[in-house]
Design a protein around this motif. Structure first.
Motif, short mmCIF file in Angstrom:
data_model
loop_
_atom_site.label_atom_id
_atom_site.label_comp_id
_atom_site.label_asym_id
_atom_site.label_seq_id
_atom_site.Cartn_x
_atom_site.Cartn_y
_atom_site.Cartn_z
N UNK A 83 0.84 -1.19 0.00
CA UNK A 83 0.00 0.00 0.00
C UNK A 83 0.88 1.26 0.00
N UNK A 84 0.65 2.13 -0.98
CA UNK A 84 1.41 3.38 -1.04
C UNK A 84 1.03 4.27 0.14
N UNK A 85 1.96 5.11 0.55
CA UNK A 85 1.79 5.89 1.78
C UNK A 85 0.69 6.95 1.67
N UNK A 86 0.31 7.33 0.44
CA UNK A 86 -0.70 8.37 0.24
C UNK A 86 -2.07 7.81 -0.09
N UNK A 87 -2.20 6.49 -0.24
CA UNK A 87 -3.39 5.90 -0.85
C UNK A 87 -4.50 5.64 0.17
N UNK A 88 -5.75 6.05 -0.20
CA UNK A 88 -6.90 5.72 0.63
C UNK A 88 -7.96 4.96 -0.18
N UNK A 89 -7.55 4.37 -1.32
CA UNK A 89 -8.49 3.60 -2.12
C UNK A 89 -8.80 2.27 -1.43
N UNK A 90 -9.84 1.61 -1.91
CA UNK A 90 -10.20 0.29 -1.38
C UNK A 90 -9.26 -0.74 -1.98
N UNK A 91 -8.22 -1.09 -1.22
CA UNK A 91 -7.21 -2.05 -1.70
C UNK A 91 -6.86 -3.03 -0.61
N UNK A 92 -6.36 -4.19 -1.04
CA UNK A 92 -5.98 -5.25 -0.11
C UNK A 92 -4.71 -5.93 -0.62
N UNK A 93 -3.91 -6.42 0.32
CA UNK A 93 -2.81 -7.31 0.00
C UNK A 93 -3.30 -8.72 0.30
N UNK A 106 -18.94 -2.33 -10.88
CA UNK A 106 -18.88 -3.71 -10.43
C UNK A 106 -17.60 -3.90 -9.62
N UNK A 107 -17.68 -4.76 -8.60
CA UNK A 107 -16.51 -5.06 -7.79
C UNK A 107 -16.49 -4.32 -6.48
N UNK A 108 -15.65 -4.79 -5.59
CA UNK A 108 -15.54 -4.23 -4.24
C UNK A 108 -15.29 -2.73 -4.29
N UNK A 109 -16.10 -1.96 -3.55
CA UNK A 109 -15.88 -0.54 -3.39
C UNK A 109 -16.18 0.32 -4.60
N UNK A 110 -16.67 -0.28 -5.70
CA UNK A 110 -16.94 0.49 -6.91
C UNK A 110 -18.18 1.36 -6.74
N UNK A 116 -17.58 -2.63 0.51
CA UNK A 116 -16.14 -2.36 0.59
C UNK A 116 -15.37 -3.45 1.33
N UNK A 117 -16.05 -4.32 2.05
CA UNK A 117 -15.35 -5.35 2.84
C UNK A 117 -15.22 -6.62 2.01
N UNK A 118 -14.01 -7.17 2.00
CA UNK A 118 -13.70 -8.30 1.14
C UNK A 118 -14.60 -9.50 1.46
N UNK A 119 -14.64 -9.91 2.72
CA UNK A 119 -15.41 -11.09 3.10
C UNK A 119 -16.90 -10.87 2.86
N UNK A 120 -17.39 -9.67 3.14
CA UNK A 120 -18.82 -9.38 2.96
C UNK A 120 -19.20 -9.40 1.48
#
Length: 390
Positions: free
Chosen positions: A25-35, A270-274, A287-291
């Motif tokens: 995760x980049x230090x400036x990023x607030x997008x919906x992302x996951x490792x 379509x997709x998480x957080x879209x 926005x939640x992966x499991x949900x």
């Protein structure tokens, strides 16, 4: 036909698909992302395809599709093949459709590029941000300068018609010379589009925490304004058209999908957080992966929020988004959509801005003069809450 009826008849012709995975995760990023693990990525692709099956049938072929992230090209070549093959089976596209993939330079391979081209992807957008290795490391990027150049040339060699490179300015410890070097490096590459963004410190990010602690040495507003002007002057001199506040294109290279947003046209998501906008309603996906995965398993499309947009807010969006563009907000298109001219819906606003020189008229369109693009936000505020549609 009233405004609400006209809205119901605006069929979306664009689709945004969110692929939320990043290597880090980049230090400036607030997008919906996951490792996530490869197994989690595979489960997500399966869920995404299942979600597509839950969407309402298209009323018109898609003119644009945009795969954003995250890092869509972090998926393996086989997963990309599965995803794009499923897309082609489920959606109809216009013959001249624009299909864009975002990519980080360290996540792309020639094999992945071949898969994208095989399935008709014709535009790729590389998140370069800067061409100085020390700045890339300072903002948490996972690639270095050489990877940017190798990725762009590989995309050109494999037949991508349109290539974008993202740049950022206002970074910690970044100098005007750094920005000049980055733009010069971009201009040596076969790209037809450049997006250049100010750094914005977003709440909840590492940069926000470090900024609060006084640990970020930011250039400051005056230096950022100089950086923006340098980027603009250099790209225009090289033949790029400054067609949106943060975007430059060689003629014919404009981002058609993003023009859908700026012209306030409907689009599917379509997709998480879209986030999507259709039939007068804005909606957001879980926005939640499991949900997200659980909803799809249960046969429910994972829409977490829906909000009907009042007509006044739609009119406001139409003007503010349109004023981001060099073409401005088109008066004919406004009347076609809202049944009344801009001057009647926003009494006095355009007249005052024209008198102050902060707005100009070109044909049937209002636009912000080039000199005032750096302070466009202050001009946008003058329209907010001023609509009277009745």
């Amino acid at each position: 036909m009233d405004v609400e009826d006209r809205e119901e008849h605006r069929a979306p012709e664009s689709l945004y698909v969110h692929i939320p995975f990043c290597k880090s995760r980049c230090f400036y990023c607030d997008f919906t992302t996951f490792v996530k693990s490869p197994a989690a990525m595979e489960a997500y692709v399966d869920a995404l395809v299942a979600e597509w099956d839950m969407m309402e049938p298209l009323e018109a072929p898609l003119a644009t599709a945009y795969f954003g992230g995250g890092t869509p090209t972090l998926l393996s070549a086989s997963l990309l093949d599965r995803l794009l093959g499923a897309m082609r089976e489920r959606f109809a596209f216009r013959r001249d459709a624009e299909i864009t993939f975002e990519s980080n330079p360290d996540s792309i391979t020639r094999e992945k590029l071949r898969v994208l081209r095989h399935h008709g992807v014709n535009r790729i957008s590389f998140g370069a941000q800067a061409f100085q290795d020390h700045l890339l490391q300072a903002i948490g990027r996972a690639h270095l300068r050489d990877a940017i150049e190798q990725a762009v040339w590989a995309a050109r060699d494999l037949g991508f018609a349109h290539v974008n490179v993202d740049l950022m300015f206002g970074l910690p410890d970044q100098t005007l010379r750094d920005v000049e070097e980055s733009v010069a490096a971009v201009l040596r590459l076969p790209v037809d589009h450049v997006s250049a963004y100010w750094l914005k410190i977003e709440p909840g990010t590492p940069f926000a925490k470090w900024h609060e602690m006084g640990l970020l040495n930011l250039p400051g507003e005056d230096a950022e304004a100089d950086m923006y002007q340098l980027v603009r002057d250099a790209l225009i001199e090289a033949g790029f058209v400054h067609y949106e506040i943060s975007n430059f294109a060689r003629p014919g290279g404009e981002a058609r999908h993003n023009l859908t947003y700026w012209r306030n046209e409907p689009y599917l998501a379509s997709g998480i957080g879209a986030h999507g906008y259709a039939r007068g309603e804005r909606y957001a996906m879980e926005r939640r992966f499991a949900a997200y995965l659980a909803a799809v398993r249960e046969g429910r499309r994972p829409v977490s929020e829906r909000r009907w947009i009042p007509v006044e807010e739609r009119a406001e969006d139409q003007v503010i988004l349109g004023l981001r563009l060099a073409e401005g907000v088109d008066g004919h298109r406004f009347v076609e959509r809202f049944g009344r001219p801009i001057e009647a819906v926003f009494p006095g606003v355009a007249e005052r801005l024209l008198a102050e020189g902060l707005l100009e008229r070109r044909g049937t369109a209002y636009r912000i003069p080039d000199a005032y693009w750096p302070v466009a936000n202050a001009i946008f505020e003058r329209w907010m809450g001023a609509a009277d549609i009745h």
